[in-house]
Design a protein around this motif. Structure first.
Motif, PDB file in Angstrom:
ATOM      1  N   GLN A 165       2.462  -0.870   4.128  1.00 12.74           N
ATOM      2  CA  GLN A 165       1.103  -1.031   3.632  1.00 12.74           C
ATOM      3  C   GLN A 165       1.056  -1.954   2.422  1.00 12.74           C
ATOM      4  O   GLN A 165       1.960  -1.948   1.581  1.00 12.74           O
ATOM      5  N   PRO A 166      -0.005  -2.740   2.302  1.00 14.98           N
ATOM      6  CA  PRO A 166      -0.213  -3.493   1.063  1.00 14.98           C
ATOM      7  C   PRO A 166      -0.702  -2.559  -0.035  1.00 14.98           C
ATOM      8  O   PRO A 166      -1.056  -1.402   0.225  1.00 14.98           O
ATOM      9  N   ASP A 167      -0.740  -3.044  -1.254  1.00 18.62           N
ATOM     10  CA  ASP A 167      -1.446  -2.341  -2.324  1.00 18.62           C
ATOM     11  C   ASP A 167      -2.922  -2.647  -2.111  1.00 18.62           C
ATOM     12  O   ASP A 167      -3.421  -3.726  -2.455  1.00 18.62           O
ATOM     13  N   TRP A 168      -3.625  -1.715  -1.480  1.00 16.29           N
ATOM     14  CA  TRP A 168      -4.985  -1.986  -1.023  1.00 16.29           C
ATOM     15  C   TRP A 168      -5.940  -2.302  -2.176  1.00 16.29           C
ATOM     16  O   TRP A 168      -6.817  -3.166  -2.041  1.00 16.29           O
ATOM     17  N   VAL A 169      -5.769  -1.627  -3.304  1.00 16.59           N
ATOM     18  CA  VAL A 169      -6.665  -1.887  -4.434  1.00 16.59           C
ATOM     19  C   VAL A 169      -6.440  -3.294  -4.965  1.00 16.59           C
ATOM     20  O   VAL A 169      -7.391  -4.055  -5.206  1.00 16.59           O
ATOM     21  N   ARG A 170      -5.187  -3.689  -5.141  1.00 14.40           N
ATOM     22  CA  ARG A 170      -4.902  -5.034  -5.637  1.00 14.40           C
ATOM     23  C   ARG A 170      -5.315  -6.092  -4.614  1.00 14.40           C
ATOM     24  O   ARG A 170      -5.760  -7.180  -4.981  1.00 14.40           O
TER      25      ARG A 170
END
Length: 579
Positions: free
Chosen positions: A537-542
């Motif tokens: 997963q990516p860092d969704w917030v960033r």
């Protein structure tokens, strides 16, 4: 809104030295086609400008048509579908030739599977260059044939007049037949040439009144419904044209209404007679089998809705549909009522009310009290509205909700939390994520049609975000929320940039189960060790912040407050919820 020119990307108010109005005054085929669309009320188109499609863009400003540039043509067709559902007009997609057109086809296939109107416009190789394998830009063997395998009609036209006629014909067909997307390929030399049609030929044509059913078929349906004691209505997407008449019919018959996902909101889902859009549940199947008449309006009773269930009632099946082949699909009718629900449902209401009035008059004349008169045979019973006993649906409704929670407790809980927070007039966009089909379809109570943007038959990933963008453009005054899984969002996350550029107030809720949760479970159920379904997963917030949106992290404990904050946030936002 972005302070940019929506066509060129130049700062608003700046002058383009190559102003199309001064340098290219001829009225081209492209303009004639767009004039025709504008006449029918279409003021928004979706796509990505390309080398071969530029003439489509030249007249847009003057005609008052807003182009929405997505980051992928798939997003353009999904966005057009979302816009279409909320606006009530065909979505229009403009692509360049070759890859641009082919990239849009998942949205076109969605519109075909879900019976929705869409018009795709693309340039093609010049006349006489068909099938020439010479390495030209965007060269494609036979694009119109490729698209024709997916949509209702795809045609390579030979003149402006033919293209304009196709649009007029499509608008008529959308109104009077099962809506299916169409594609118009215009050879590049014709697209850019002076139009061979007068302006009068592009004016909108009367579409005519919706087709009623034959009186004999209506009479047979009225007899079957009046004789029943426990009727139920199954409303599909084709029922939506009936508008408020469907609720009148349900109340007259005291008939519970269950819908397909495309029919969701056909009557307000908080109404006492609404059973929501839960055809997939075994509780719903059992309830439908217990009824003594089933009225199906505008649905093919699709396998993807039923999940293998049997809904054959104890009495007659009455089917209303604009297309006879669909009326005979999956569930054999005892009474066929061909016609447009916009006309047929009022016909049924009139027939039932006339029968009730006759029964009341007969009873009054004979001194018999009550609202039932007849010889006692089922076919001779005439039922007045007051003779119907209002069904108490709380037990079956609670049982359906409980079954929905049993399927996926965490998804049910988070949906219920979100639905307690969003305003009643919210449009919710989902896709083939578990959080949608195991949660939102059950726990989001749609007040009006097209409040849940979904595609239960085609069941694609990546639909939710661009569809939400289209919906927000169509109804800027309504709250729009996108609720999808992490795997689905990665299919179209680039469209977050589109929402940022457009300045849309649009919360996106990403429910992160670490990948493709359903397929992971399918593998386990088949004794396959999970493979290829657990995703990094990516860092969704960033990631959201990198696009220029606002990012939030949430837990189940903080979800309600975080969604409230997102709803109050200007511009797009992304709420990341890991489960």
């Amino acid at each position: 809104m972005s302070n940019e020119n929506t066509v060129t990307g130049a700062p608003a108010g700046s002058e383009n030295p190559a102003d199309p109005a001064s340098s290219y005054p001829e009225r081209t085929t492209a303009r004639a086609v767009l004039e025709t669309l504008r006449g029918y009320g279409i003021d928004t188109v979706f796509g990505i400008p390309g080398t071969h499609s530029l003439e489509f863009y030249r007249p847009l400003r003057e005609l008052g048509i807003r182009p929405i540039t997505t980051r992928h043509e798939q997003g353009a067709s999904y966005g057009a579908d979302g816009w279409s559902q909320v606006r009530g007009l065909p979505g229009v997609v403009i692509t360049t030739s070759g890859p641009g057109l082919l990239n849009s086809l998942s949205g076109a296939a969605t519109a075909y599977a879900e019976s929705r109107p869409m018009i795709l416009l693309s340039p093609g190789r010049p006349v006489g260059h068909d099938f020439r394998d010479i390495g030209s830009l965007h060269e494609t063997k036979n694009p119109s044939a490729a698209v024709n395998a997916i949509v209702g009609v795809s045609r390579r036209v030979t003149s402006a007049a033919e293209a304009v006629t196709m649009i007029h014909d499509a608008m008529r067909d959308f109104a009077h037949s099962r809506p299916r997307p169409i594609h118009i390929e215009i050879p590049l030399d014709i697209l850019e040439a002076p139009a061979d049609v007068p302006e009068s030929a592009t004016a909108p044509r009367p579409l005519g009144e919706p087709a009623p059913a034959p009186e004999a078929d209506v009479a047979a349906a009225v007899e079957a419904l009046a004789a029943s004691e426990r009727p139920v209505i199954l409303a599909g997407g084709g029922s939506l044209a009936a508008g408020s008449h469907l609720l009148e019919l349900a109340e007259l018959l005291e008939a519970p209404v269950i819908t397909t996902t495309n029919g969701k909101g056909a009557i307000p889902e908080k109404h006492r007679l609404s059973l929501g859009a839960d055809l997939r549940l075994s509780t719903a199947h059992e309830f439908l089998r217990s009824r003594d008449a089933l009225l199906v309006i505008g649905s093919k009773v699709g396998e993807a809705e039923l999940w293998g269930g049997d809904i054959t009632p104890q009495g007659p099946v009455v089917r209303v549909d604009i297309m006879r082949d669909q009326m005979l699909c999956n569930l054999t009718p005892d009474v066929e009522v061909p016609g447009n629900s916009a006309a047929v449902v009022p016909q049924l209401l009139a027939g039932l009310r006339a029968r009730a009035d006759a029964a009341d008059s007969s009873a009054a004349g004979s001194g018999v009290s009550g609202d039932v008169a007849g010889s006692g045979a089922a076919g001779d019973v005439a039922v007045g509205p007051s003779a119907r006993t209002a069904p108490d649906l709380r037990e079956v409704f609670d049982a359906m909700d409980e079954e929905g929670r049993t399927w996926a407790p965490e998804l049910a809980a988070l949906n219920e939390t979100i639905m307690d927070v969003v305003p009643d007039d919210t449009i919710l966009a989902g896709d083939s994520s578990q959080v949608t089909y195991m949660g939102s379809t059950t726990f989001f109570r749609a007040p009006v049609p097209h409040s849940l943007l979904y595609m239960g038959t085609y069941a694609t990933l990546g639909y939710g975000l661009p569809a939400a963008i289209g919906a927000k453009l169509a109804a800027p005054e309504r709250p729009v929320v996108c609720l999808v899984g992490d795997g689905a969002l990665m299919f179209s996350v680039q469209e977050l940039m589109t929402a940022v550029e457009l300045g849309l107030d649009l919360p996106v809720i990403c429910v992160d189960n670490g990948g493709y949760g359903e397929i992971r479970q399918n593998m386990v159920d088949r004794s396959i060790q999970p493979l290829g379904v657990d995703l990094v997963q990516p860092d969704w917030v960033r990631l959201a912040e990198g696009f220029g949106a606002t990012g939030f992290r949430a837990t189940m404990d903080t979800l309600a407050d975080t969604v409230r904050t997102a709803l109050a946030t200007k511009g797009p936002s992304l709420v990341h919820l890991k489960i």
